[in-house]
Scaffold this motif. Sequence first.
Motif, short mmCIF file in Angstrom:
data_model
loop_
_atom_site.label_atom_id
_atom_site.label_comp_id
_atom_site.label_asym_id
_atom_site.label_seq_id
_atom_site.Cartn_x
_atom_site.Cartn_y
_atom_site.Cartn_z
N SER A 54 0.82 -1.20 0.00
CA SER A 54 0.00 0.00 0.00
C SER A 54 0.86 1.27 0.00
N LEU A 56 -0.14 4.06 1.04
CA LEU A 56 -0.55 4.86 2.20
C LEU A 56 0.23 4.52 3.46
N SER A 105 1.22 4.60 12.54
CA SER A 105 1.35 5.50 11.40
C SER A 105 0.52 5.08 10.19
N ILE A 106 -0.34 4.09 10.36
CA ILE A 106 -1.17 3.61 9.24
C ILE A 106 -2.59 4.12 9.44
N PRO A 107 -3.21 4.70 8.40
CA PRO A 107 -4.60 5.14 8.53
C PRO A 107 -5.52 3.98 8.94
N ARG A 108 -6.47 4.29 9.82
CA ARG A 108 -7.37 3.26 10.36
C ARG A 108 -8.08 2.47 9.26
N GLU A 109 -8.60 3.18 8.24
CA GLU A 109 -9.34 2.51 7.18
C GLU A 109 -8.45 1.54 6.41
N THR A 110 -7.21 1.94 6.18
CA THR A 110 -6.26 1.08 5.47
C THR A 110 -5.96 -0.17 6.28
N SER A 132 -8.83 4.02 17.06
CA SER A 132 -9.68 5.19 16.85
C SER A 132 -8.88 6.47 16.70
N THR A 134 -6.51 7.33 14.84
CA THR A 134 -6.06 7.69 13.50
C THR A 134 -7.20 8.26 12.64
N ARG A 135 -8.32 8.51 13.23
CA ARG A 135 -9.46 9.05 12.46
C ARG A 135 -9.20 10.43 12.00
#
Length: 135
Positions: A54, A56, A105-110, A132, A134-135
């Motif tokens: 990814s 991201l 450091s990873i977005p929650r959705e990812t 939560s 990382t929202r």
Amino acid sequence: MDRLLLVAGVALALWALSCALMVLLAARLPNGLMKQVAEFLPSCVTTARTLRRSPLVPRRAKVALLVAVLWVVSPIDLLPEFLPVIGPLDDVVAVILLLRYAARSIPRETLLAAWPTDPRLLERLLGRDRVSSTR
């Protein structure tokens, strides 16, 4: 020499059969904690492999995920795998620590999109506040 090859072949066949049996039995577990525990390391490896591709995910998180995968597949362990219950413990602890580090450091959705099983286990692993945040 032929006897040694026969013994090695039988041992390999028994090992492969026991692995297949474990996979079949794990697939038949009812939903719940035991099934999540059985799926934990394979889910972590799948997640790490997905996140490493990814764009991201930052480089330091990708390095931590690579180390986690290498730790699991490495034949060298702090605790030998043949020890009942505690054998795979070093793998589990190392993967949890590395995944928690990378998850900062990873977005929650990812992260949730890469997790192949029930996301509640991932939330329990990381702590709800960390997932939560990382929202």
